[in-house]
Write a protein that holds these residues in place. Sequence first.
Motif, PDB file in Angstrom:
ATOM      1  N   LYS A  50     -11.295 -16.558  65.308  1.00 31.38           N
ATOM      2  CA  LYS A  50     -11.979 -15.364  66.193  1.00 31.38           C
ATOM      3  C   LYS A  50     -13.062 -14.641  65.006  1.00 31.38           C
ATOM      4  O   LYS A  50     -13.966 -14.199  65.345  1.00 31.38           O
ATOM      5  N   GLU A  76     -13.060 -11.119  55.062  1.00 29.68           N
ATOM      6  CA  GLU A  76     -11.825 -10.253  54.732  1.00 29.68           C
ATOM      7  C   GLU A  76     -11.600  -8.914  55.705  1.00 29.68           C
ATOM      8  O   GLU A  76     -10.385  -8.759  56.080  1.00 29.68           O
ATOM      9  N   ALA A  77     -12.714  -8.327  56.005  1.00 29.54           N
ATOM     10  CA  ALA A  77     -12.796  -7.221  56.869  1.00 29.54           C
ATOM     11  C   ALA A  77     -12.055  -7.725  58.194  1.00 29.54           C
ATOM     12  O   ALA A  77     -11.176  -7.179  59.013  1.00 29.54           O
ATOM     13  N   ALA A  78     -12.598  -8.706  58.739  1.00 31.66           N
ATOM     14  CA  ALA A  78     -12.191  -9.312  59.883  1.00 31.66           C
ATOM     15  C   ALA A  78     -10.661  -9.811  60.116  1.00 31.66           C
ATOM     16  O   ALA A  78     -10.083  -9.292  60.940  1.00 31.66           O
ATOM     17  N   ARG A  79     -10.265 -10.476  59.007  1.00 32.16           N
ATOM     18  CA  ARG A  79      -9.127 -10.960  58.970  1.00 32.16           C
ATOM     19  C   ARG A  79      -7.892  -9.763  58.708  1.00 32.16           C
ATOM     20  O   ARG A  79      -6.800  -9.839  59.398  1.00 32.16           O
ATOM     21  N   SER A  80      -8.352  -8.875  57.928  1.00 34.79           N
ATOM     22  CA  SER A  80      -7.356  -7.698  57.741  1.00 34.79           C
ATOM     23  C   SER A  80      -7.341  -6.782  59.182  1.00 34.79           C
ATOM     24  O   SER A  80      -6.309  -6.171  59.172  1.00 34.79           O
ATOM     25  N   LEU A  81      -8.052  -6.966  60.009  1.00 34.56           N
ATOM     26  CA  LEU A  81      -8.029  -6.250  61.295  1.00 34.56           C
ATOM     27  C   LEU A  81      -7.037  -7.102  62.138  1.00 34.56           C
ATOM     28  O   LEU A  81      -6.688  -6.756  63.192  1.00 34.56           O
ATOM     29  N   GLY A  82      -6.693  -8.425  61.859  1.00 31.78           N
ATOM     30  CA  GLY A  82      -5.578  -9.083  62.373  1.00 31.78           C
ATOM     31  C   GLY A  82      -6.369 -10.125  63.354  1.00 31.78           C
ATOM     32  O   GLY A  82      -5.767 -11.141  64.085  1.00 31.78           O
ATOM     33  N   MET A  83      -7.819 -10.370  63.090  1.00 30.23           N
ATOM     34  CA  MET A  83      -8.458 -11.523  63.745  1.00 30.23           C
ATOM     35  C   MET A  83      -7.771 -12.876  63.076  1.00 30.23           C
ATOM     36  O   MET A  83      -7.720 -12.908  61.834  1.00 30.23           O
ATOM     37  N   SER A  84      -7.865 -13.846  64.056  1.00 30.07           N
ATOM     38  CA  SER A  84      -7.460 -15.213  63.304  1.00 30.07           C
ATOM     39  C   SER A  84      -8.797 -15.756  62.893  1.00 30.07           C
ATOM     40  O   SER A  84      -9.797 -15.133  62.961  1.00 30.07           O
ATOM     41  N   VAL A  94     -17.615 -12.351  64.055  1.00 27.30           N
ATOM     42  CA  VAL A  94     -18.044 -11.667  63.055  1.00 27.30           C
ATOM     43  C   VAL A  94     -19.030 -12.579  62.240  1.00 27.30           C
ATOM     44  O   VAL A  94     -20.244 -11.997  62.058  1.00 27.30           O
TER      45      VAL A  94
END
Lengths: 315, 250
Positions: A228, A217-225, A233
């Motif tokens: 990625k 969730e943290a990675a996706r919330s930063l805009g990572m696909s 992560v």
Amino acid sequence: MLRNSNRWLWHSIFAAILAVLAFAVYQSSQKINYNWQWERITPFLIDTSPKEIRASDSGTVEINADNSITINFDYGDEPQQIINYDERLVEDGDLLFEGDLVARSEQWTMGPLVVGLWVTIEISLISLFFAIILGLITGLMRVSHNPVTKNFAYLYVEVIRGTPLLVQIFIVYFFFGTILDLDRFAAGIVALSVFTGAYIAEIIRSGIQSIPPGQMEAARSLGMSYPKAMLYVILPQAFKRTLPPMAGQLITLIKDSSLVSVISITDLTKAGREVISGSFATFEVWFVVAGLYLLLTTILSWGVQRIEKRLATSD
Amino acid sequence: MTRNYDGDDMIVATKVNKVYPNKCHALKDVSATIKRGEVVVIIGPSGSGKSTFLRTLNQLEVASSGDIWVDGLDMYANSTNINTLRANVGMVFQSFNLFPHKTVKGNVMLAPVKVSGRDLDDVEQEAEELLKRVGLADKMDVYPSHLSGGQQQRVAIARALAMKPDVMLFDEPTSALDPEMVGEVLDVMKDLAAEGMTMVVVTHEMGFAREVADRVLFMEDGELLVGDTPEYIFDTPKHPRLQQFLSKIL
């Protein structure tokens, strides 16, 4: 000090029990009149006997300035060059016939057991490489939300884990090997890779699922696909957690590779069988073969432990 | 679809519903508009859907129905790349969710480098400035596991800010902290609000809500019941369920 000496006492008891066991094994082999001949094993590990170099056809000897031997054949074939030797048995201008002794070489060569060990290492490493790729792809398919990829991965893992490796090797060699024209070495590698890949897939899946969902969730919330986030992560963290079971799987792979000897690949196990038929030193050879496998797996688990220690820095 | 979109609106959510597969109806027709530069605090009892609503605003939860616009982008339009939208919406979690395999600086730098593909040196410099801003200049090269909860949460804020978002979402940012660390995190958030950042905050810190919020939304049972100024909410609450909620916590 007292505690220390106590420790040594227990260590020596351990050693004593081992010695008793070894003696028991020796005694029981004496009972069946087995004649231990350890010295006969060495030539199968390292061959130190002089090698004879013979002329491959009829021709004339020519000694070159750098002491190498050239045999010019009578029928204009490519001349035979002999560069490395220790003892020359011919003179310049000698006429030779096919099979005549030309020189002797004292060079040591690998005995069949070491050659077999090398084949085992080769098969294991190549299979490991493909198994990791296969396992990684399947593991990622298993955690994806698409039913197609998920079900395929599930099917693959279940089929492979539910059937014996020996049977898989036969199927790959006789069925796929015939259809796709695979040689025995390729068939062995395919069977081992596919088998180990299924287990690695499960290790990777459980590794990925052990990472808290908050990380994704943290990675996706930063805009990572999704890819990625996986790559930067989730997988680096999962990799660390999967290292111990992965090492276990690797050791299993090395041991399982002994099964490819059934399709006549001369790995360590097959080499052992061949050596026995030539030397009749059955007990000794199997102990040596076991020792060589143990050596391989021990080096491996030691290496993995070191990697684990290095990766532990961020904990 | 052209709707009454106004350049002043940062987030527009209309009739957002969330129904889980187990039929739990977590959001019921929630509509809200958050203006640029506004600090909106969402309060309500546990299980009222406030976190769920916040998570629909960057699509960590997919709304079952309804429209959400963020900075003029329709979240559910086919042409909208959700990753681009999310890069513009920073999020801070209750459990920090720092990347344990990266140093503090590595956490802050990861997204700008890997998502925006920006120059490493620039990003590093900015990361250092951000970490100074949240008071962690001396912790840049340690791993998150060596930090206290309050420090970790400040790193998480810096990490979200590194993408230069136009709006920040805070999901109970102080709930997992020891009481003595709540203040340091709230201070960073207050600074951020003072700088004009658009913020949506789910919190139980009523003091923060009263002091910093431009508007307070009260949710209960998946419904947005009241949305008004903190003075109205805390001093002259009219809605009976809001009165009931406040009487329990204040």
